[in-house]
Design an enzyme around this catalytic site. Structure first.
Site, PDB file in Angstrom:
ATOM      1  N   LYS A   1      27.518  53.441  44.487  1.00  0.00           N
ATOM      2  CA  LYS A   1      27.136  52.859  43.194  1.00  0.00           C
ATOM      3  C   LYS A   1      28.313  52.119  42.553  1.00  0.00           C
ATOM      4  O   LYS A   1      28.184  51.606  41.453  1.00  0.00           O
ATOM      5  CB  LYS A   1      26.653  53.962  42.248  1.00  0.00           C
ATOM      6  CG  LYS A   1      25.237  54.421  42.527  1.00  0.00           C
ATOM      7  CD  LYS A   1      24.599  54.985  41.255  1.00  0.00           C
ATOM      8  CE  LYS A   1      23.157  55.432  41.510  1.00  0.00           C
ATOM      9  NZ  LYS A   1      22.622  56.204  40.370  1.00  0.00           N
TER      10      LYS A   1
ATOM     11  N   SER B   1      25.745  56.344  29.417  1.00  0.00           N
ATOM     12  CA  SER B   1      26.975  55.796  29.991  1.00  0.00           C
ATOM     13  C   SER B   1      26.865  54.285  30.156  1.00  0.00           C
ATOM     14  O   SER B   1      27.805  53.544  29.885  1.00  0.00           O
ATOM     15  CB  SER B   1      27.246  56.444  31.356  1.00  0.00           C
ATOM     16  OG  SER B   1      27.475  57.817  31.216  1.00  0.00           O
TER      17      SER B   1
ATOM     18  N   ARG C   1      16.411  62.668  27.484  1.00  0.00           N
ATOM     19  CA  ARG C   1      16.486  62.017  26.185  1.00  0.00           C
ATOM     20  C   ARG C   1      15.262  61.195  25.847  1.00  0.00           C
ATOM     21  O   ARG C   1      14.875  61.055  24.708  1.00  0.00           O
ATOM     22  CB  ARG C   1      17.678  61.051  26.161  1.00  0.00           C
ATOM     23  CG  ARG C   1      19.003  61.701  26.431  1.00  0.00           C
ATOM     24  CD  ARG C   1      19.999  60.617  26.764  1.00  0.00           C
ATOM     25  NE  ARG C   1      19.456  59.784  27.828  1.00  0.00           N
ATOM     26  CZ  ARG C   1      19.700  58.501  28.011  1.00  0.00           C
ATOM     27  NH1 ARG C   1      20.491  57.867  27.181  1.00  0.00           N
ATOM     28  NH2 ARG C   1      19.157  57.835  29.010  1.00  0.00           N
TER      29      ARG C   1
ATOM     30  N   HIS D   1      26.899  63.801  26.607  1.00  0.00           N
ATOM     31  CA  HIS D   1      27.057  64.778  27.687  1.00  0.00           C
ATOM     32  C   HIS D   1      27.720  66.052  27.167  1.00  0.00           C
ATOM     33  O   HIS D   1      27.347  67.164  27.533  1.00  0.00           O
ATOM     34  CB  HIS D   1      27.908  64.183  28.814  1.00  0.00           C
ATOM     35  CG  HIS D   1      27.274  63.029  29.515  1.00  0.00           C
ATOM     36  ND1 HIS D   1      27.917  61.822  29.714  1.00  0.00           N
ATOM     37  CD2 HIS D   1      26.033  62.868  30.056  1.00  0.00           C
ATOM     38  CE1 HIS D   1      27.110  60.995  30.359  1.00  0.00           C
ATOM     39  NE2 HIS D   1      25.956  61.604  30.567  1.00  0.00           N
TER      40      HIS D   1
END
Lengths: 181, 181, 181, 181, 181, 181
Positions: E58, E145, E107, E34
């Site tokens: 979440k 992450s 990505r 990030h």
């Protein structure tokens, strides 16, 4: 029944025309995987036209007449199948034939983007057109005309993948290439 | 015509049953993208059953009755649409109903693998089943039930994506969540 | 031969250890698709350890002991197979066992990104590790543990996909869920 | 050990032959990414044959002899590497050599479908064949023969991507193209 | 300059506001991948706000305050970076801040569909918004992450992937989980 | 402001040069989808150079001068747009122009791998370069130069997809091909 459909959607069409479908392609050559899609399409639509795109720019290995003859042999005995060809845009061909349903086999992710691009473009030119994607039998997932040509031209065995006529013609091409090299 | 099909393929079926299709899903909630697929399916098959999978394990946001009510509202006025639900395997449901055609909307590459896995597994359990993939209108390409839920629960506007009833129920859920947090 | 390898690359390793491989997974449950990968791996490496990741965070349907028992039953009679389990990082497990080769089955594009992410991360932690991707038989392309669980818990038949013990245990779970709902 | 394998699976093979692998390709030219795959393969199999597909139809930039010379230079000092070529089908080549293991590097999703298609087709022609997919080092993920050719022919620097001989030959080709345009 | 843009397109905006960008995410936790995207964004836009989506549904591993503290530590010394948070829809947040440019790192293919779905939905709600996709350095291609959390909670080393504070907090969580299991 | 950026990252660059961007491509021909990307780029960067890659190896349908004329017509009235061409590597072109930002439109998953490969290779040759991916309007998602050429050469209507000049030139090419066949 015609009334039902026409009242519910903006795309007006008689129910009868929706019973015909066209299965377009270059079919260079038509394989048993293509035949499997025709069999599935026949379960949904009584009349299925296999329509060969002439496509001389792509310089196909087989002439238009050879490609049609192979399709006729491969679909022999299947009622409801017609073999035809067209030169130009698919949308013009189907509009002139009064057909609204286009069949496409879809086997792998790599087919996906191109198929969607074509289907959307066709829809933009002719709103009534509907592309129906069918999935071939598992055994044909990895079968393509290109693979058949590559194997045959390298001297490999393609029986079980294409009809006897296609096999014989591919063998002739392979021998001719060998002789000239 | 029944004779035609039955002679040409191993999958025996009367032509009549091929005119019915089932469109299964969790529909939590049914969106205007789902409605678009129903409209397209109706052009191909006179009778389309929207079949809600109960699926309590996935703990849907809406109860089965709410999901069915939203579908009824969203498909109001479309002739040939029936709303039903099922609990268990899709193949058992369609076999018992005497239906052979399953409709699935396919929007993006990420749908692809899962849809194929399901379609092949269904075919293995029930050879006559045929999954027909249809492509929604471009405007609905990126619309999913999950996205609608996420937007609504964060307080966003989902008019134009789902029916008024779905919109109202989502707003209630969002307020309830806010109150309890 | 050991000399050959060690002189040619920066990754020092005796030839013997390269003859062992580990096949890690959650195996919830182990399927006939997993067994197919084990058979292929045995052709390349005389010793293959099927290593069950405990993974209690993912709350698997089967206990660690059940998963190991199913693997033992499914691989019965295959020489060279060992069943083990580990808790923690795969790289720590293989390093401690002195194993360098990790087997992974790869079936579809959707597996791809995650598998590569894991393989690269493992390589970064332990340079000598080599992930070997094998392709299952075509018939197992669309078989996954998740699909087996979903079908079984909805009351479907999973014989031919998993071993009798796995089938029986899945049926028990399905009945228990039904009773409690 | 041979006994172990042959008793456990239908694919009979001596353990010795499983220690040889072939790494086939057009290698037009062989890059440091290909070399990385060879290094990884050598850790698993003591004998690795890099087998150049002649493929005159694809009109490669380099002649067969040039491609083999570049591979020899690039793999200099690696014990266990043999450089060979074949004309025809890979399955015929490996069968005649008594090799069962085929190595393929896999770098990106776009490689995936084609690699699987080939691997399945090879398996259908020769059931004992096993394709082993290896992942190159991260730094080579985006390196391909095509990219090297494109960069070099536009006058770009490809040192660090291919061997000095390949670099020199590419420069010659670029100059020749410039002169003739 | 403002005149130039406003005359040429329907999306009216002062040139100044186009110099600010927001980089939204859950950042659970913020990684060096990030950070790499922030560095790239700063080359294009003098003011970059890293905006943490609260997202309590979440159930992130880290509290909002922890996530913001980690970002502050990881971006220490970078001029032009602001750390903020928001609760609700991204479009509402950026509209209220008068920002038009949204940064997203991309990505791998698996990111693609979701990112496009979100970008199109945001554009539909707020036409002036423009999502700018940047590619992280190769070394971070496979860093996420989720992967960091998985490795750390299994006891693995994540130094070099996240900041010291994130590393320390992850270790605390891992120990707590071990103690309670 | 220049100070801010240069102090925070290893990639030194004046803020001014970051306000220029180059949008490279073969543009054979430039479509309204390309124009949409230019409009979006202009919102982010005051000066956008559309740079046509000569690329005679790919034997484009349109000459370099025709391609540039079409771009000029299609971007007429857009302030800040310059039309240029280059022969050789993009990195050499942008380095010599003192530009760091490269714009690429990204429409579908199939674009992805190639675009990333190019962007990473460019970054390796010229570290300061930054590729910015923008998403065209939904209506242009499925529009490509290849599709436009295919439709036009088969006699289809491409108005609404390309500028009048491109449309006229394509019609001429189609007529010439018909006459010569």
């Amino acid at each position: 029944m015609a009334k039902r459909n026409s009242s519910s959607t903006p795309r007006m069409s008689g129910a009868r025309s929706r019973r015909k479908a066209v299965y377009p392609g270059t079919f260079d050559p038509f394989t048993y995987g293509h035949r499997d899609i025709v069999l599935r399409a026949l379960q949904l639509f009584p009349d299925v036209t296999v329509a060969v795109l002439e496509n001389p720019q792509k310089s196909p290995v087989f002439s238009l007449e050879e490609r049609k003859a192979i399709i006729r042999e491969t679909t022999l005995g299947l009622n409801g199948v017609e073999v035809d060809s067209f030169d130009g845009l698919l949308v013009d061909y189907v509009r002139q034939k009064g057909i609204y349903v286009v069949i496409r086999g879809i086997r792998a992710v790599s087919d996906f983007d191109y198929e969607f691009q074509m289907a959307l473009m066709n829809r933009r030119h002719y709103e009534a057109i509907e592309t129906v994607f069918l999935m071939p039998a598992e055994a044909y997932t990895y079968l393509s005309s290109r693979l058949v040509r590559e194997i045959a031209l390298l001297g490999g065995d393609v029986s079980g993948l294409v009809s006897p006529m296609a096999e014989r013609l591919l063998k002739e091409r392979a021998n001719r290439m060998k002789a000239s090299s």
